[in-house]
Design an enzyme around this catalytic site. Sequence first.
Site, PDB file in Angstrom:
ATOM      1  N   GLN A   1      15.676  -7.386  -3.718  1.00  0.00           N
ATOM      2  CA  GLN A   1      14.399  -8.105  -3.583  1.00  0.00           C
ATOM      3  C   GLN A   1      14.048  -8.799  -4.902  1.00  0.00           C
ATOM      4  O   GLN A   1      13.615  -9.962  -4.907  1.00  0.00           O
ATOM      5  CB  GLN A   1      13.300  -7.130  -3.175  1.00  0.00           C
ATOM      6  CG  GLN A   1      11.902  -7.711  -3.213  1.00  0.00           C
ATOM      7  CD  GLN A   1      10.865  -6.800  -2.570  1.00  0.00           C
ATOM      8  OE1 GLN A   1      10.727  -6.789  -1.363  1.00  0.00           O
ATOM      9  NE2 GLN A   1      10.123  -6.049  -3.373  1.00  0.00           N
TER      10      GLN A   1
ATOM     11  N   GLY B   1       0.826  -1.207   0.000  1.00  0.00           N
ATOM     12  CA  GLY B   1       0.000   0.000   0.000  1.00  0.00           C
ATOM     13  C   GLY B   1       0.857   1.252   0.000  1.00  0.00           C
ATOM     14  O   GLY B   1       2.035   1.216  -0.345  1.00  0.00           O
TER      15      GLY B   1
ATOM     16  N   GLN C   1       8.529  -8.928   7.674  1.00  0.00           N
ATOM     17  CA  GLN C   1       9.707  -8.309   7.050  1.00  0.00           C
ATOM     18  C   GLN C   1      10.165  -7.054   7.793  1.00  0.00           C
ATOM     19  O   GLN C   1      11.051  -6.358   7.335  1.00  0.00           O
ATOM     20  CB  GLN C   1       9.474  -8.040   5.555  1.00  0.00           C
ATOM     21  CG  GLN C   1       8.443  -6.977   5.224  1.00  0.00           C
ATOM     22  CD  GLN C   1       8.107  -6.950   3.744  1.00  0.00           C
ATOM     23  OE1 GLN C   1       7.399  -7.806   3.225  1.00  0.00           O
ATOM     24  NE2 GLN C   1       8.604  -5.961   3.021  1.00  0.00           N
TER      25      GLN C   1
ATOM     26  N   HIS D   1       4.586   2.316  -7.962  1.00  0.00           N
ATOM     27  CA  HIS D   1       3.658   1.178  -7.876  1.00  0.00           C
ATOM     28  C   HIS D   1       2.693   1.184  -9.061  1.00  0.00           C
ATOM     29  O   HIS D   1       2.356   0.141  -9.615  1.00  0.00           O
ATOM     30  CB  HIS D   1       2.804   1.277  -6.608  1.00  0.00           C
ATOM     31  CG  HIS D   1       3.549   1.124  -5.326  1.00  0.00           C
ATOM     32  ND1 HIS D   1       3.703   2.146  -4.430  1.00  0.00           N
ATOM     33  CD2 HIS D   1       4.161   0.056  -4.773  1.00  0.00           C
ATOM     34  CE1 HIS D   1       4.382   1.730  -3.385  1.00  0.00           C
ATOM     35  NE2 HIS D   1       4.681   0.458  -3.566  1.00  0.00           N
TER      36      HIS D   1
ATOM     37  N   GLN E   1      12.642  -2.180  -9.850  1.00  0.00           N
ATOM     38  CA  GLN E   1      14.110  -2.279  -9.765  1.00  0.00           C
ATOM     39  C   GLN E   1      14.669  -1.529  -8.568  1.00  0.00           C
ATOM     40  O   GLN E   1      15.792  -1.768  -8.143  1.00  0.00           O
ATOM     41  CB  GLN E   1      14.725  -1.721 -11.057  1.00  0.00           C
ATOM     42  CG  GLN E   1      16.239  -1.852 -11.125  1.00  0.00           C
ATOM     43  CD  GLN E   1      16.883  -0.865 -12.069  1.00  0.00           C
ATOM     44  OE1 GLN E   1      16.441  -0.755 -13.210  1.00  0.00           O
ATOM     45  NE2 GLN E   1      17.905  -0.164 -11.620  1.00  0.00           N
ATOM     46  N   LYS E   2      13.885  -0.612  -8.005  1.00  0.00           N
ATOM     47  CA  LYS E   2      14.415   0.124  -6.844  1.00  0.00           C
ATOM     48  C   LYS E   2      14.837  -0.860  -5.756  1.00  0.00           C
ATOM     49  O   LYS E   2      15.838  -0.666  -5.088  1.00  0.00           O
ATOM     50  CB  LYS E   2      13.381   1.102  -6.316  1.00  0.00           C
ATOM     51  CG  LYS E   2      13.870   1.692  -5.031  1.00  0.00           C
ATOM     52  CD  LYS E   2      13.298   3.012  -4.710  1.00  0.00           C
ATOM     53  CE  LYS E   2      13.444   3.251  -3.245  1.00  0.00           C
ATOM     54  NZ  LYS E   2      12.663   2.258  -2.494  1.00  0.00           N
ATOM     55  N   ASP E   3      14.050  -1.941  -5.596  1.00  0.00           N
ATOM     56  CA  ASP E   3      14.418  -2.996  -4.653  1.00  0.00           C
ATOM     57  C   ASP E   3      15.140  -4.089  -5.437  1.00  0.00           C
ATOM     58  O   ASP E   3      14.635  -5.210  -5.575  1.00  0.00           O
ATOM     59  CB  ASP E   3      13.158  -3.547  -3.976  1.00  0.00           C
ATOM     60  CG  ASP E   3      12.403  -2.446  -3.242  1.00  0.00           C
ATOM     61  OD1 ASP E   3      12.937  -1.931  -2.260  1.00  0.00           O
ATOM     62  OD2 ASP E   3      11.297  -2.087  -3.675  1.00  0.00           O
TER      63      ASP E   3
ATOM     64  N   VAL F   1      11.126   4.546 -10.876  1.00  0.00           N
ATOM     65  CA  VAL F   1      10.443   5.809 -11.203  1.00  0.00           C
ATOM     66  C   VAL F   1      10.948   6.862 -10.219  1.00  0.00           C
ATOM     67  O   VAL F   1      11.028   6.606  -9.011  1.00  0.00           O
ATOM     68  CB  VAL F   1       8.908   5.664 -11.117  1.00  0.00           C
ATOM     69  CG1 VAL F   1       8.226   6.996 -11.392  1.00  0.00           C
ATOM     70  CG2 VAL F   1       8.430   4.615 -12.123  1.00  0.00           C
TER      71      VAL F   1
HETATM   72  O1  PAF Z   1       8.231  -4.378  -2.082  1.00  0.00           O
HETATM   73  C1  PAF Z   1       7.287  -4.463  -1.274  1.00  0.00           C
HETATM   74  O2  PAF Z   1       6.404  -3.605  -1.212  1.00  0.00           O
HETATM   75  C2  PAF Z   1       7.205  -5.661  -0.348  1.00  0.00           C
HETATM   76  O3  PAF Z   1       8.464  -6.074   0.056  1.00  0.00           O
HETATM   77  C3  PAF Z   1       6.396  -6.832  -0.928  1.00  0.00           C
HETATM   78  C4  PAF Z   1       7.040  -7.387  -2.181  1.00  0.00           C
HETATM   79  C5  PAF Z   1       4.984  -6.371  -1.256  1.00  0.00           C
HETATM   80  C6  PAF Z   1       6.301  -7.973   0.088  1.00  0.00           C
HETATM   81  O4  PAF Z   1       5.680  -7.560   1.268  1.00  0.00           O
END
Ligand code: PAF
Length: 291
Positions: free
Chosen positions: A153, A31, A61, A37, A148-150, A176
Site C-alpha cells: 500500500q 478506525g 477496497q 495507528h 510499513q505493515k502495508d 509496531v
Molecule cells: O490502511 C488503511 O487503513 C486503509 O487502506 C486506508 C489507507 C485508510 C484507505 O482506506
Amino acid sequence: MKQIQHADDMRFWADEQRSLHKTIGFVPTMGALHTGHLSLAEAAVRDNDLGVASIFVNPTQFAPLEDFDQYPRPLEEDLAKLETAGIAAVYMPTAAEMYPRNFSTYIDVEQVSQGLCGGSRPHFFRGVATVVTKLFNAVKPHRAYFGQKDAQQCAVIKRMVRDLDMGIEIVEMPIVREPDGLAMSSRNVYLTAEDRKRALCLSRALFDAEKKLRNGERDGGVLVQGVRDAMRNVEIDYVALVDAETMQPIREPIRPVVLAVAAFLPTARLIDNIKFDPNTDDAGSQTGSGR
Ligand code: PAF
C-alpha cells in the site's frame, strides 16, 4: 478536537490553516485504532503544526465476501485515542458522500499494485488509491503517514503521489508489534486464542530470514523457502521477495527489498513483512518486535 463530516467543510478548514502557513500532517485510517495507528498520529502531530486523521471504512477496497460489515467500528474509543494523541481535526465522511450515485472515477496504479495482495485481492488497491486521493483532496496535507505493515500500500501511494504530481510527502512508519512479535492489525481481534498462537509463525519466520540476510544470505530462493517452511502450519497466501519500490519479484537482494508474507487463518487473513537494504544492512526498525 474538531470533528468534520463534509468534504467542503474539511477543505475550508484546511485552506484556512494553510493561509495561516500551518503545515498539516495527515493519518488516513479505517478506525479500530491500535498502537500502530497511534504511532502515525503522534508522528503527524510532532512533525507538523497540525495533525489530522480520518476515519472511514472504505467500501471500495473490500470484495463482496470480505469483512466490510464485520469490520470493527469502536468510534467513541477511536475519537478519544486521537484526541489524546493531539490530533487537531478528524475527518469522518459518510459513504454516501464519498461515493455518490453514478460514481465512476477510479485510480489504478499499474505494476506496483500487481502481485502480492493485488493478486489475492484484485479490487483492493484501486479502492485504496481512489479513497486516499479523495481524502487528500479534502484534507490537503503537506505530509501523510502510512504504516510499513502495508508495505505494498505504501509503495502504491508513493507511486501515485509521484505520478499525479500531488506534492505530498509520504512518510512510511515502522511496523509496531505486540511484545511476542505479532504485527499489530485491526483484524487481530478476529483471532481465536489458538489462531493467535499459530499466527506467530509469520513474524518468527521473517525474523529468522532477517538474521540470514544480516549474515549475508543473498539467495532469494533460500530465504523464501525458509519462510515457507516456518509457516507450514498456516495456509500461505504468498511469500515473496520483492523490490521495495516496484513490488516486483527479485531473485537477489541487491537493492532495497521487502520480504512479504500473507496467510489465511480460519478467522482472518494476516500480512507481515521485513525490509532490507543491502547497502546499509538495515533490516528496517521493527519497533517493539520482542526479538
Ligand atoms: O490502511 C488503511 O487503513 C486503509 O487502506 C486506508 C489507507 C485508510 C484507505 O482506506
